[in-house]
Design a protein around this motif. Sequence first.
Motif, PDB file in Angstrom:
ATOM      1  N   THR A 138       0.845  -1.205   0.000  1.00  0.00           N
ATOM      2  CA  THR A 138       0.000   0.000   0.000  1.00  0.00           C
ATOM      3  C   THR A 138       0.879   1.253   0.000  1.00  0.00           C
ATOM      4  OG1 THR A 138      -1.715  -1.201   1.205  1.00  0.00           O
ATOM      5  CG2 THR A 138      -1.792   1.206   1.312  1.00  0.00           C
ATOM      6  N   THR A 159       2.765   0.606  11.575  1.00  0.00           N
ATOM      7  CA  THR A 159       1.493   1.170  11.112  1.00  0.00           C
ATOM      8  C   THR A 159       0.300   0.698  11.941  1.00  0.00           C
ATOM      9  OG1 THR A 159       0.930  -0.607   9.524  1.00  0.00           O
ATOM     10  CG2 THR A 159       2.415   1.133   8.740  1.00  0.00           C
ATOM     11  N   MET A 208      -1.922   3.473  12.714  1.00  0.00           N
ATOM     12  CA  MET A 208      -2.037   4.496  11.664  1.00  0.00           C
ATOM     13  C   MET A 208      -3.085   4.116  10.638  1.00  0.00           C
ATOM     14  SD  MET A 208       1.895   5.297  10.641  1.00  0.00           S
ATOM     15  CE  MET A 208       3.151   5.539  11.903  1.00  0.00           C
ATOM     16  N   THR A 209      -3.783   5.128  10.131  1.00  0.00           N
ATOM     17  CA  THR A 209      -4.624   4.891   8.958  1.00  0.00           C
ATOM     18  C   THR A 209      -3.683   4.780   7.747  1.00  0.00           C
ATOM     19  OG1 THR A 209      -4.781   7.226   8.425  1.00  0.00           O
ATOM     20  CG2 THR A 209      -6.463   6.339   9.934  1.00  0.00           C
TER      21      THR A 209
END
Length: 194
Positions: free
Chosen positions: A17, A173, A176-177
């Motif tokens: 991502t 992450t 985290m978004t």
Amino acid sequence: MPFTIAIDGPAASGKGTIARALAQHFGFAHLDTGLLYRAVGAKGGDPVAAARGLAPGDLARDDLRSAAAGQAASRVAAIPEVRAALVDFQRRFAGGEPGAVLDGRDIGTVICPEARLKLYVTASDQIRARRRALELGADEAEMLRELRERDARDAARDVAPMRPAEDALLLDTSEMTIDEAVARAIDAARRAGA
Ligand SMILES: Nc1ncnc2c1ncn2[C@@H]1O[C@H](COP(=O)(O)OP(=O)(O)O)[C@@H](O)[C@H]1O
Ligand SMILES: Nc1ccn([C@@H]2O[C@H](COP(=O)(O)OP(=O)(O)O)[C@@H](O)[C@H]2O)c(=O)n1
């Protein structure tokens, strides 16, 4: 000199991502190196011959994202001759102008030790299992077992084991978004001169 970004980390940590978003932001090419190992595992037969003969069509199969394909990838990825057969392609890709983002397990340590930016992306086991279960529509407990088994094999193998490069920036992450994780990575790349 092309600007190479190396992204490594365990399964479903968010590497792909972040790699895709970085590539899009900076106009760089992106290579998901896990797909190479998944394609070798999915071909069946002799994995060394499969790796040496890997063709673009092999990467276009629609069954490469499954948990079974991930397991098969992790098994063939422990074979030194399989890894050796894939090095040149990855390094050529990394050398493309104006830059490239590669994500995998050994990009910062073996494939691109001179990368201008190295990120090691992690998240807790539970969160990674939840994200992958959502993505595949699979059972979370089953995903947790699968990820842990694969991570253990990837970290323990003799050749190019999964580990952060000494100069890698660690990005956890878990809390985290996607947008936050991508913003951190873009910021790090800018500071590194991208
Ligand atoms: N920070 C995040 N927050 C929530 N979901 C995420 C985050 N990063 C990635 N995801 C999702 O988790 C799944 C695994 O991410 P992916 O980038 O494919 O991981 P990897 O390439 O490390 O296997 C995908 O469905 C992705 O959309
Ligand atoms: N550079 C790489 C990339 C993947 N791999 C292997 O390929 C498997 C699948 O990688 P992947 O990146 O597609 O897996 P996910 O993180 O997306 O679950 C990993 O579990 C590793 O065994 C590797 O050994 N080296």
